[in-house]
Design a protein around this motif. Structure first.
Motif, short mmCIF file in Angstrom:
data_model
loop_
_atom_site.label_atom_id
_atom_site.label_comp_id
_atom_site.label_asym_id
_atom_site.label_seq_id
_atom_site.Cartn_x
_atom_site.Cartn_y
_atom_site.Cartn_z
N UNK A 20 0.84 -1.20 0.00
CA UNK A 20 0.00 0.00 0.00
C UNK A 20 0.87 1.25 0.00
N UNK A 21 1.89 1.26 0.87
CA UNK A 21 2.79 2.41 0.95
C UNK A 21 3.51 2.61 -0.38
N UNK A 22 4.02 1.53 -0.95
CA UNK A 22 4.74 1.63 -2.22
C UNK A 22 3.80 2.08 -3.33
N UNK A 26 4.47 5.32 -5.54
CA UNK A 26 4.54 5.26 -7.00
C UNK A 26 3.54 6.24 -7.62
N UNK A 27 2.33 6.28 -7.03
CA UNK A 27 1.33 7.23 -7.52
C UNK A 27 1.81 8.66 -7.39
N UNK A 323 -8.49 9.30 -13.03
CA UNK A 323 -7.91 8.06 -13.54
C UNK A 323 -6.59 7.72 -12.86
N UNK A 324 -5.92 8.76 -12.33
CA UNK A 324 -4.63 8.52 -11.67
C UNK A 324 -4.77 7.64 -10.44
N UNK A 329 -4.13 2.24 -7.35
CA UNK A 329 -4.72 0.93 -7.05
C UNK A 329 -3.98 -0.17 -7.80
N UNK A 330 -3.71 0.08 -9.08
CA UNK A 330 -2.98 -0.91 -9.87
C UNK A 330 -1.58 -1.17 -9.32
N UNK A 331 -0.93 -0.13 -8.83
CA UNK A 331 0.41 -0.28 -8.25
C UNK A 331 0.36 -1.12 -6.98
N UNK A 332 -0.65 -0.88 -6.16
CA UNK A 332 -0.80 -1.66 -4.93
C UNK A 332 -0.97 -3.14 -5.27
#
Length: 359
Positions: A20-22, A26-27, A323-324, A329-332
């Protein structure tokens, strides 16, 4: 070396928390690259969610279907199955509840609403059981069948609305009878008329049922045994085929309930849908982040609901495209799936903390 192996084999909440943190980091990097201020964006996101009672209530409403579809995916996974069909089961449950809620008018509320809930849940379960039957009896991969059933469910639901429930001149059904509503008027009033409903309580109870059924009952033990090793379960005398169908049926009921409460508690009518709502697919991500644990799913759904509803705040408060938030969410999800990367990032911090304790 032993310490490293022990750390990499640990089963704890550290990995999803780190993911979650990462994901947020990333976001933030993506926002900076796009010329946006990530601090302002995230502040706007959480202000949107917790800024007033109405938005907080709507966030709870957004979280509810994610809990149920996440539980659907997690339950099947615990039985060794990958249910990609939560979307279709969601739609079928919604359509069944709409049909009962519209066509059986005149029933008292104490019968009408429970009947619509039960019918929608059972239809969602039966829809998933089709894939379970094909898996058990014919060996057809459930990933393929559930994906195909998603499309069939979408077009079947639209056909039902168009031919049996349509409001003349509109692309939606007539309104569901008030006796089938599951809205909580008194609670909604406390949250400035946010669309709160009984589904939130049902979702929490479903998570409790998930836990007790799988870990405290004989049937749950059999489902988990089948999920771990079908050959060993069969050798032990368990009916593998029956358990596969049962697991998919219960999984489908969870997803069906998500659709039931959306139509009976939020919209009170069903539209002709050009595309799937997306809750079933989001449920896959929720289940993964929650490590297929029912209470982990509750927390993961809460996070996803907060991010989804709060994304509008980013757009208004920081001019960041909503959309960002899907990138976050995708990164998590990526970091949860790629646990080796997460462990590589946090392992030095972990060992440094352990060394300081020894000193």
């Amino acid at each position: 070396m032993n310490k490293v192996m022990k750390f990499f084999m640990r089963d704890s909440a550290i990995i999803p928390l780190a993911a979650i943190v990462l994901g947020f980091v990333f976001g933030a990097i993506v926002m900076l690259a796009g010329g946006y201020n990530p601090i302002t964006a995230y502040s706007s996101l959480f202000s949107r969610v917790f800024g007033n009672m109405y938005d907080f209530g709507e966030t709870i409403r957004e979280i509810t279907p994610l809990i149920l579809t996440g539980l659907a995916v997690a339950f099947a996974f615990r039985a060794g199955l990958f249910n990609i069909g939560g979307e279709g089961q969601f739609i079928i449950g919604m359509t069944g509840a709409s049909f009962v809620g519209i066509k059986l008018g005149g029933l008292p509320a104490i019968i009408h609403a429970p009947l619509a809930i039960i019918v929608g849940a059972l239809l969602g379960g039966l829809w998933a059981a089709i894939a379970g039957y094909l898996k058990a009896k014919r060996g057809v991969n459930e990933v393929i069948t559930t994906i195909m059933l998603n499309w069939i469910a979408l077009y079947l639901a639209n056909y039902t609305v168009n031919h049996f429930l349509l409001l003349k001149g509109q692309q939606r059904s007539v309104d569901i009878e008030p006796t089938a509503s599951v809205s909580l008027g008194w609670l909604s009033a406390m949250f400035d008329n946010a669309r709160l409903h009984w589904g939130t309580l049902f979702a929490i109870l479903a998570a409790v049922f998930f836990y007790f059924f799988l870990w405290k009952t004989k049937q749950g033990y059999e489902l988990r045994a089948v999920g771990h090793n079908t050959n060993a379960a069969e050798y032990a005398g368990m009916n593998v085929n029956k358990n596969i169908i049962k697991a998919m049926f219960i999984s489908g009921m969870f997803a069906g309930l998500a659709g039931v409460f959306e139509v009976l508690g939020v919209f009170h009518y069903q539209t002709v849908m050009p595309a799937s709502p997306g809750y079933g697919f989001d449920g896959i991500a929720v289940a993964l982040l929650g490590l297929t644990n029912p209470f982990g799913v509750l927390l993961a759904a809460s996070l996803f609901g907060i991010l989804t509803y709060g994304s509008a705040g980013m757009s208004f408060g920081a001019d960041v495209p909503p959309e960002l938030i899907r990138i976050v969410i995708g990164s998590i999800i990526f970091f949860v799936a790629a646990q080796g990367i997460v462990r590589w990032v946090i392992a030095p911090l972990y060992f440094k903390r352990k060394k300081e304790k020894v000193v």
